[in-house]
Design an enzyme around this catalytic site. Structure first.
Site, PDB file in Angstrom:
ATOM      1  N   SER A  78       6.829  -6.320   5.385  1.00  0.00           N
ATOM      2  CA  SER A  78       6.149  -5.544   4.537  1.00  0.00           C
ATOM      3  C   SER A  78       5.549  -6.866   3.659  1.00  0.00           C
ATOM      4  O   SER A  78       6.066  -7.710   3.227  1.00  0.00           O
ATOM      5  CB  SER A  78       6.392  -4.281   3.790  1.00  0.00           C
ATOM      6  OG  SER A  78       6.906  -3.506   4.711  1.00  0.00           O
TER       7      SER A  78
HETATM    8  N1  SAH Z   1      11.359  -2.576   5.667  1.00  0.00           N
HETATM    9  C1  SAH Z   1      11.047  -3.636   6.463  1.00  0.00           C
HETATM   10  C2  SAH Z   1       9.678  -3.314   7.088  1.00  0.00           C
HETATM   11  C3  SAH Z   1       9.743  -3.297   8.387  1.00  0.00           C
HETATM   12  S1  SAH Z   1       8.401  -2.654   9.283  1.00  0.00           S
HETATM   13  C4  SAH Z   1      11.209  -5.057   5.887  1.00  0.00           C
HETATM   14  O1  SAH Z   1      11.431  -5.120   4.926  1.00  0.00           O
HETATM   15  O2  SAH Z   1      11.148  -6.114   6.804  1.00  0.00           O
HETATM   16  C5  SAH Z   1       8.988  -1.068  10.043  1.00  0.00           C
HETATM   17  C6  SAH Z   1      10.317  -1.097  10.667  1.00  0.00           C
HETATM   18  O3  SAH Z   1      10.704   0.122  11.114  1.00  0.00           O
HETATM   19  C7  SAH Z   1      10.158  -1.757  12.139  1.00  0.00           C
HETATM   20  O4  SAH Z   1      11.045  -2.812  12.206  1.00  0.00           O
HETATM   21  C8  SAH Z   1      10.606  -0.594  13.338  1.00  0.00           C
HETATM   22  O5  SAH Z   1      10.980  -1.013  14.278  1.00  0.00           O
HETATM   23  C9  SAH Z   1      11.059   0.289  12.124  1.00  0.00           C
HETATM   24  N2  SAH Z   1      11.006   1.845  12.777  1.00  0.00           N
HETATM   25  C10 SAH Z   1       9.725   2.263  13.159  1.00  0.00           C
HETATM   26  N3  SAH Z   1      10.230   3.610  13.601  1.00  0.00           N
HETATM   27  C11 SAH Z   1      11.611   3.776  13.163  1.00  0.00           C
HETATM   28  C12 SAH Z   1      12.571   4.884  13.250  1.00  0.00           C
HETATM   29  N4  SAH Z   1      12.275   6.167  13.618  1.00  0.00           N
HETATM   30  N5  SAH Z   1      13.706   4.638  12.864  1.00  0.00           N
HETATM   31  C13 SAH Z   1      14.166   3.335  12.604  1.00  0.00           C
HETATM   32  N6  SAH Z   1      13.321   2.389  12.322  1.00  0.00           N
HETATM   33  C14 SAH Z   1      12.043   2.463  12.518  1.00  0.00           C
END
Ligand code: SAH
Length: 218
Positions: A67
């Site tokens: 993010s």
């Molecule tokens: N918090 C992360 C942002 C990652 S983007 C960081 O600091 O880098 C969002 C992430 O959510 C992705 O890796 C995606 O695979 C995950 N995601 C999407 N739907 C999800 C779900 N139902 N359960 C767990 N993870 C999920």
């Protein structure tokens, strides 16, 4: 490949980033301290070294992103993190948001549905520094009932709705920060769970996240 060297140049760029975040309205000193002290470039491929401190999202593989720093700061600020809080994060991704919460003294439980991203955390660079982070592979819509209830829950992907199981896993008086779909964008919501199990909702700004998807991916 990743480079794990934190130079004066990187530190200088982080200080500039902190100024940008303050100018955009981030005022929680603990959030700013954490972002100033965590080398974000450690969470990215070395190809991004020169731009790692721009206020942008970047690809981390598997079609996912780390993010934007402003978004991480915004969600962390809305969470009102206190030392010792038990926080569930949905969407581990790079592990950066989890590290920000851990640096602020929270116990972090973070769940990722993409096996490849989850597996990358086996080499998590800050394993020793942040023993207060636990990583889970699973579907965030289900939460992590074995460790519930949580003081706070943060969803870092675009949610189609407020998942009822996550509300269940929140303590009374607990907060959930969640971007919920509204057309092409998401509205940041903060819900506060009430004693009778229902919740109050506060509405914040629009953001753009990758989608929160159901089930696990191998
Ligand atoms: N918090 C992360 C942002 C990652 S983007 C960081 O600091 O880098 C969002 C992430 O959510 C992705 O890796 C995606 O695979 C995950 N995601 C999407 N739907 C999800 C779900 N139902 N359960 C767990 N993870 C999920």
């Amino acid at each position: 490949m990743k480079l794990f060297e934190d130079t004066y140049r990187h530190k200088g760029l982080r200080m500039k980033l902190i100024k940008t975040l303050k100018d955009k309205g981030i005022s929680d000193e603990n959030v700013l301290y954490a972002i100033e002290h965590i080398p974000r470039h450690f969470f990215l491929d070395s190809a991004f070294d020169k731009i790692a401190y721009e206020d942008r999202a970047f690809p981390i593989g598997e079609g996912q992103t780390i993010s934007q720093p402003y978004t991480v700061a915004y969600q962390s600020q809305l969470l009102q993190v206190r030392r010792g809080d038990k926080i569930l994060e949905i969407g581990t991704g790079s592990g950066y948001q989890a590290s920000v919460l851990a640096e602020m003294g929270a116990w972090v439980y973070t769940i990722e549905r993409q096996k490849k991203l989850f597996d990358k955390q086996k080499e998590f660079i800050f394993k020793k520094k942040y023993p207060n982070i636990k990583f889970f592979y699973g579907d965030g819509f289900e939460g992590v009932p074995a460790y519930a209830p949580f003081d706070k829950i943060v969803i870092t992907a675009a949610a189609p709705f407020i998942p009822p199981k996550l509300v269940e896993q929140l303590k009374t008086g607990g907060l959930m920060v969640i971007p919920v779909n509204e057309g092409d964008l998401q509205r940041m919501l903060r819900i506060t769970k009430k004693e009778d199990g229902s919740y109050e909702e506060e509405i914040f700004d629009y953001f753009s996240f990758v989608p929160m998807l159901g089930g696990k991916e191998k």
